[in-house]
Design a protein around this motif. Structure first.
Motif, PDB file in Angstrom:
ATOM      1  N   VAL A 610       0.872  -1.207   0.009  1.00 49.52           N
ATOM      2  CA  VAL A 610      -0.062   0.079   0.049  1.00 49.52           C
ATOM      3  C   VAL A 610       0.815   1.175   0.080  1.00 49.52           C
ATOM      4  CG1 VAL A 610      -1.906  -1.213   1.106  1.00 49.52           C
ATOM      5  CG2 VAL A 610      -0.243  -0.249   2.777  1.00 49.52           C
ATOM      6  N   SER A 611       2.218   1.171   0.308  1.00 46.04           N
ATOM      7  CA  SER A 611       3.026   2.396   0.475  1.00 46.04           C
ATOM      8  C   SER A 611       3.654   2.474  -1.084  1.00 46.04           C
ATOM      9  CB  SER A 611       4.062   2.124   1.416  1.00 46.04           C
ATOM     10  OG  SER A 611       4.881   0.965   1.174  1.00 46.04           O
ATOM     11  N   GLY A 612       3.317   1.558  -1.905  1.00 44.90           N
ATOM     12  CA  GLY A 612       3.935   1.942  -3.218  1.00 44.90           C
ATOM     13  C   GLY A 612       5.361   1.369  -3.337  1.00 44.90           C
ATOM     14  N   GLY A 613       6.131   0.804  -2.386  1.00 43.08           N
ATOM     15  CA  GLY A 613       7.278   0.137  -2.519  1.00 43.08           C
ATOM     16  C   GLY A 613       7.304  -1.125  -1.759  1.00 43.08           C
ATOM     17  N   GLY A 614       8.454  -1.519  -0.836  1.00 44.15           N
ATOM     18  CA  GLY A 614       8.414  -2.637  -0.297  1.00 44.15           C
ATOM     19  C   GLY A 614       9.950  -3.370  -0.306  1.00 44.15           C
ATOM     20  N   SER A 615      10.297  -4.018   0.720  1.00 40.87           N
ATOM     21  CA  SER A 615      11.568  -4.421   0.802  1.00 40.87           C
ATOM     22  C   SER A 615      11.626  -5.727   0.694  1.00 40.87           C
ATOM     23  CB  SER A 615      12.735  -4.062   1.883  1.00 40.87           C
ATOM     24  OG  SER A 615      11.647  -4.287   3.255  1.00 40.87           O
ATOM     25  N   LEU A 616      10.493  -6.658   0.900  1.00 41.14           N
ATOM     26  CA  LEU A 616      10.470  -8.033   0.700  1.00 41.14           C
ATOM     27  C   LEU A 616      10.728  -8.414  -0.448  1.00 41.14           C
ATOM     28  CD1 LEU A 616       7.154  -8.492   2.885  1.00 41.14           C
ATOM     29  CD2 LEU A 616       9.524  -8.906   3.659  1.00 41.14           C
ATOM     30  N   SER A 617      11.628  -9.531  -0.388  1.00 47.28           N
ATOM     31  CA  SER A 617      11.749 -10.336  -1.673  1.00 47.28           C
ATOM     32  C   SER A 617      10.477 -11.003  -2.261  1.00 47.28           C
ATOM     33  CB  SER A 617      12.769 -11.448  -1.407  1.00 47.28           C
ATOM     34  OG  SER A 617      12.108 -12.431  -0.509  1.00 47.28           O
ATOM     35  N   SER A 618      10.387 -11.204  -3.638  1.00 46.92           N
ATOM     36  CA  SER A 618       9.133 -11.735  -4.050  1.00 46.92           C
ATOM     37  C   SER A 618       8.850 -13.280  -3.561  1.00 46.92           C
ATOM     38  CB  SER A 618       9.339 -12.018  -5.661  1.00 46.92           C
ATOM     39  OG  SER A 618      10.444 -12.892  -5.975  1.00 46.92           O
ATOM     40  N   GLU A 619       9.899 -13.964  -3.220  1.00 52.41           N
ATOM     41  CA  GLU A 619       9.498 -15.296  -2.810  1.00 52.41           C
ATOM     42  C   GLU A 619       9.027 -15.205  -1.190  1.00 52.41           C
ATOM     43  OE1 GLU A 619      12.311 -14.409  -3.888  1.00 52.41           O
ATOM     44  OE2 GLU A 619      12.533 -15.540  -6.020  1.00 52.41           O
ATOM     45  N   VAL A 620       9.407 -14.357  -0.364  1.00 49.92           N
ATOM     46  CA  VAL A 620       8.831 -14.140   0.933  1.00 49.92           C
ATOM     47  C   VAL A 620       7.491 -13.588   0.847  1.00 49.92           C
ATOM     48  CG1 VAL A 620       9.012 -12.694   3.011  1.00 49.92           C
ATOM     49  CG2 VAL A 620      11.179 -13.915   1.861  1.00 49.92           C
ATOM     50  N   LEU A 621       7.070 -12.712  -0.161  1.00 47.44           N
ATOM     51  CA  LEU A 621       5.730 -12.039  -0.240  1.00 47.44           C
ATOM     52  C   LEU A 621       4.957 -12.925  -0.598  1.00 47.44           C
ATOM     53  CD1 LEU A 621       4.202  -9.745  -0.411  1.00 47.44           C
ATOM     54  CD2 LEU A 621       4.846  -9.197  -2.513  1.00 47.44           C
ATOM     55  N   ALA A 622       5.289 -13.986  -1.622  1.00 50.99           N
ATOM     56  CA  ALA A 622       4.410 -14.975  -2.127  1.00 50.99           C
ATOM     57  C   ALA A 622       4.080 -16.147  -1.092  1.00 50.99           C
ATOM     58  CB  ALA A 622       5.097 -15.479  -3.327  1.00 50.99           C
ATOM     59  N   GLU A 623       4.917 -16.320  -0.402  1.00 48.36           N
ATOM     60  CA  GLU A 623       4.983 -17.199   1.104  1.00 48.36           C
ATOM     61  C   GLU A 623       3.970 -16.637   1.884  1.00 48.36           C
ATOM     62  OE1 GLU A 623       7.707 -18.698   4.472  1.00 48.36           O
ATOM     63  OE2 GLU A 623       8.515 -18.119   2.753  1.00 48.36           O
ATOM     64  N   ARG A 624       4.125 -15.476   2.359  1.00 46.28           N
ATOM     65  CA  ARG A 624       3.220 -14.920   3.247  1.00 46.28           C
ATOM     66  C   ARG A 624       1.907 -14.731   2.722  1.00 46.28           C
ATOM     67  NH1 ARG A 624       6.890 -10.168   6.108  1.00 46.28           N
ATOM     68  NH2 ARG A 624       8.664 -11.712   6.898  1.00 46.28           N
ATOM     69  N   LEU A 625       1.472 -14.249   1.358  1.00 43.74           N
ATOM     70  CA  LEU A 625       0.242 -13.977   1.071  1.00 43.74           C
ATOM     71  C   LEU A 625      -0.595 -15.506   0.526  1.00 43.74           C
ATOM     72  CD1 LEU A 625       1.070 -11.371  -1.771  1.00 43.74           C
ATOM     73  CD2 LEU A 625      -0.126 -10.946   0.062  1.00 43.74           C
ATOM     74  N   LEU A 626       0.222 -16.455   0.265  1.00 43.43           N
ATOM     75  CA  LEU A 626      -0.559 -17.553  -0.019  1.00 43.43           C
ATOM     76  C   LEU A 626      -0.833 -18.149   1.431  1.00 43.43           C
ATOM     77  CD1 LEU A 626       1.675 -19.751  -2.369  1.00 43.43           C
ATOM     78  CD2 LEU A 626      -0.599 -18.946  -2.621  1.00 43.43           C
ATOM     79  N   LEU A 627      -0.288 -18.112   2.404  1.00 44.55           N
ATOM     80  CA  LEU A 627      -0.692 -18.426   3.595  1.00 44.55           C
ATOM     81  C   LEU A 627      -1.785 -17.812   4.425  1.00 44.55           C
ATOM     82  CD1 LEU A 627       2.301 -20.300   3.717  1.00 44.55           C
ATOM     83  CD2 LEU A 627       0.706 -21.398   5.148  1.00 44.55           C
ATOM     84  N   VAL A 628      -1.604 -16.550   4.217  1.00 40.85           N
ATOM     85  CA  VAL A 628      -3.098 -15.622   4.385  1.00 40.85           C
ATOM     86  C   VAL A 628      -4.116 -15.849   3.627  1.00 40.85           C
ATOM     87  CG1 VAL A 628      -3.768 -13.258   4.481  1.00 40.85           C
ATOM     88  CG2 VAL A 628      -1.698 -13.725   5.441  1.00 40.85           C
ATOM     89  N   ILE A 629      -4.057 -16.215   2.425  1.00 42.14           N
ATOM     90  CA  ILE A 629      -5.227 -16.725   1.729  1.00 42.14           C
ATOM     91  C   ILE A 629      -5.766 -18.082   2.386  1.00 42.14           C
ATOM     92  CG2 ILE A 629      -5.825 -17.338  -0.688  1.00 42.14           C
ATOM     93  CD1 ILE A 629      -3.941 -15.309  -1.672  1.00 42.14           C
ATOM     94  N   TYR A 630      -4.914 -18.976   2.477  1.00 45.02           N
ATOM     95  CA  TYR A 630      -5.128 -20.018   3.022  1.00 45.02           C
ATOM     96  C   TYR A 630      -5.744 -20.116   4.389  1.00 45.02           C
ATOM     97  CZ  TYR A 630      -4.688 -24.931   4.574  1.00 45.02           C
ATOM     98  OH  TYR A 630      -4.930 -26.429   5.254  1.00 45.02           O
ATOM     99  N   ALA A 631      -5.116 -19.343   5.164  1.00 42.12           N
ATOM    100  CA  ALA A 631      -5.710 -19.092   6.717  1.00 42.12           C
ATOM    101  C   ALA A 631      -6.934 -18.538   6.516  1.00 42.12           C
ATOM    102  CB  ALA A 631      -4.932 -18.294   7.259  1.00 42.12           C
ATOM    103  N   TYR A 632      -7.553 -17.417   5.753  1.00 48.14           N
ATOM    104  CA  TYR A 632      -8.671 -17.066   5.715  1.00 48.14           C
ATOM    105  C   TYR A 632      -9.641 -17.739   4.912  1.00 48.14           C
ATOM    106  CZ  TYR A 632      -7.090 -12.686   8.276  1.00 48.14           C
ATOM    107  OH  TYR A 632      -6.634 -11.925   8.859  1.00 48.14           O
TER     108      TYR A 632
END
Length: 668
Positions: A610-632
């Motif tokens: 949402v800030s327009g940037g981000g320091s997370l690598s694509s692998e870490v971001l994908a990992e986190r987003l996937l598991l949040v999708i799974y959790a919810y």
């Protein structure tokens, strides 16, 4: 997806070699001649060189090939790397007056974007579009995609630093301290607690911030009081009303979204100007949102009071009607006897027709007078009692925190009535307003309410009943709010209607109407609208009788009835597809299916912070987003997903703040 073929007009406009270009091409032969010509025309159109043969349209290549008298297939022998193509590119740049982007050019472009674009547009993709447009204006060949990203990021960062410094400098020292206290002194446990967890009495930072972020509950007195407390907590910070007067709405919305999703620990890592600005943006926007919520609660509460009163009185009247049994039979016998002997007297014809005679009829009249009072007056009395005993506390408190105004002088009496209600809110059990008090009169006091609002006291004086007057005032307020004749200071949806138009609308009236494609003359607009509506309604009237699935006739349940739609046949291969999916992946966990879909489609590339940037690598971001999708998505919940993390680097804080955790490895 297949591209639309270029038509002849487009080919002629963009791919025709001009005389000076033909001279430039004339010294070359074969594949080199065709490749150079294609590069030249592509650069002329797009301001950059193609990244390879795939970017060139076959129709364009054939069109250019015919002009240079070389077969289109020769382009396959053109070398896209090496000294030759570099020489060709330099020759084309020199001919068109372009140059490669130097370090000085990059710094100049960054400064331009930061000053003229990034302060009002925070989306990187839109800033990138402006960057490419500026490169064309400055006759600079666009940098490589990676370098473009760095220039855009630098411009966004520089603009944000300037904006946040400017915003934070407008705040008083006391306001800065209060804002910083919202996220100061938290622990990891505070970060993992969600809004509404723990105490909400304002003794520490996170509970207050969490309370402000919370969404409103259902319509109730408790919800109203909670929202009032939120609004008072936001106002206690003391933000200036013109703090964001020169900030673009998109930028303000981005700051608000960023502060809403970041945990206190993340907010504390930002520089002070950025931290203060993000939290101030959140408070500013939440103040408007909470104000809107309170107005909607007021409208819903006043409606609920009246609706419940009507329901209660209706039930009482039904019960009262059932006290004397056989009322329908009595009515029928009376009608039959009266019609049978219309010239007879009541005592001779009507009384004998009823079992019990005159006594039964007297009991029926007595019951109606004592147990079945006049409907409207009873509703009003019940409404007043419900308001006084329960809802009054919240509605009166609303008058202290909301400021109502009207631009129409015809509705000033309602505003004055609210001021009178607020002035006597703590007058105790006073039944009437004092004799010397001027009581504003408005339209809502007439009709059915006239006899209830005014009452004659023991000395025969006509007085205004205070509680009834308050009920009528709130009902009038509700009606005028819904049509925006009355508006609320500091609201967004319920703001002054004059703010809905641009401030220079009158000065640019003709231009604005031309953009809207509407006539300046109101009568012309009305005539056009009337003709359009008449034509459409006539067409509807003609076609409705022809619809086999629509039946319109008078009936108690409603005039319009739609026939039930027929069930559609199941697609021929759907059952086979379901069976094959079950056979292949029936026991595969959902998270693995999600992971595979992401790996194959790359759909998470479009996900940005949402800030327009981000320091997370694509692998870490994908990992986190996937598991949040799974959790919810599976209703498992984030806490359960994090119980057995394979990567100890993920915590509840990172999960809640950025969307997270667990296994991310593609089977070999």
């Amino acid at each position: 997806m297949a591209r639309t073929p270029l038509d002849l007009d487009e080919l002629v406009e963009h791919w025709t070699l001009l005389k000076d270009e033909q001279v430039l091409v004339s010294g070359k032969r074969g594949a080199t001649r065709l490749g150079f010509a294609v590069l030249l025309k592509f650069y002329t159109q797009h301001g950059r060189f193609p990244r390879g043969r795939a970017e060139l349209r076959s129709e364009a290549v054939e069109f250019v090939a015919r002009q240079v008298q070389v077969h289109a297939s020769e382009l396959g022998f053109y070398e896209w790397t090496g000294r030759t193509v570099e020489y060709h590119r330099a020759q084309i740049r020199g001919h068109l007056g372009f140059r490669e982007c130097s370090v000085a050019d990059a710094e100049k472009l960054t400064a331009y974007l930061a000053e003229h674009v990034a302060h009002k547009e925070r989306r990187p993709e839109q800033v990138r579009v402006e960057l490419l447009a500026r490169c064309r204006v400055e006759s600079i060949e666009p940098p490589t995609p990676g370098r473009c990203d760095r220039i855009v990021a630098a411009a966004l960062r520089a603009a944000e630093e300037v904006l946040t410094e400017r915003i934070s400098s407008r705040l008083t020292a006391e306001s800065v301290v209060r804002i910083a206290a919202l996220v100061a002194g938290g622990t990891d446990q505070d970060d993992e607690a969600g809004p509404g967890d723990g105490d909400i009495d304002g003794e520490d930072g996170w509970p207050v911030l969490g309370k402000i972020k919370e969404a409103p509950g259902n319509v109730s007195l408790e919800t109203m009081l909670t929202e009032i407390d939120k609004l008072l907590a936001v106002r206690a910070v003391g933000l200036p009303p013109d703090l964001f007067i020169d900030v673009a709405p998109k930028v303000l919305a981005g700051w608000r979204a960023r502060a809403a999703v970041e945990s206190p620990s993340h907010l504390r890592t930002h520089p002070v100007p950025l931290r203060v600005t993000l939290l101030a943006a959140l408070l500013h926007e939440r103040e408007r949102e909470i104000t809107d919520t309170l107005v909607e609660l007021l409208i819903s509460t006043v409606h609920r009071i009246g609706a419940r009163a009507e329901k209660k009185v209706t039930e009482q009247l039904v019960d009262a009607f059932k006290k004397v049994s056989g009322k329908e039979n009595i009515l029928f016998k009376l009608a039959e006897a009266s019609l049978g002997t219309p010239e007879g007297t009541v005592r001779q014809v009507v009384f004998p027709a009823v079992s019990g005679g005159e006594a039964t009829l007297r009991e029926l009249v007595h019951e109606f007078k004592t147990r079945g009072p006049v409907y409207r007056r009873t509703v009003q009395t019940t409404l007043k009692a419900s308001y006084t005993s329960h809802y009054r506390r919240g509605l009166i408190k609303l008058l202290d925190v909301l400021e109502f105004r009207s631009s129409n002088h015809a509705h000033r009496p309602v505003i004055e009535a609210l001021a009178l209600v607020a002035r006597y809110a703590s007058a105790g059990n006073t039944t009437y307003y004092p004799l010397g008090e001027t009581v504003p009169v408005h339209k809502a006091m007439g009709g059915d309410w006239a006899e209830v609002v005014h009452r004659t006291d023991q000395r025969g004086r006509r007085r205004v009943v205070r509680m009834v007057y308050e009920v009528v005032a709130f009902q009038a307020l509700r009606d005028q709010l819904k049509c925006k004749e009355i508006w609320v200071v500091g609201a967004d949806r319920w703001r002054n209607p004059d703010e809905d138009l641009p401030q220079d609308f009158e000065a640019r009236r003709e231009e604005n109407y031309r953009e809207l494609r509407k006539p300046l003359d109101a009568s012309v607009f009305i005539d056009e609208l009337r003709e359009q509506m008449t034509a459409e309604l006539s067409l509807l009237n003609e076609q409705m009788p022809k619809l086999s699935w629509l039946d319109i006739t008078e009936r108690k349940s409603g005039a319009i009835r739609l026939t039930a739609a027929e069930a559609q046949p199941e697609p021929r291969n759907l059952r086979r597809v379901k069976g094959e999916v079950q056979r292949r992946w029936g026991i595969v966990p959902l998270v693995d299916m999600l992971k595979e879909a992401v790996l194959r489609t790359g759909c998470l590339d479009a996900v940005t912070s949402v800030s327009g940037g981000g320091s997370l690598s694509s692998e870490v971001l994908a990992e986190r987003l996937l598991l949040v999708i799974y959790a919810y998505g599976t209703n498992t919940g984030i806490k359960s997903v994090v119980k057995f993390p394979r990567d100890p680097g993920h915590s509840m804080s990172t999960l809640r703040g950025r969307a997270v955790a667990a296994a991310w490895s593609r089977p070999g």
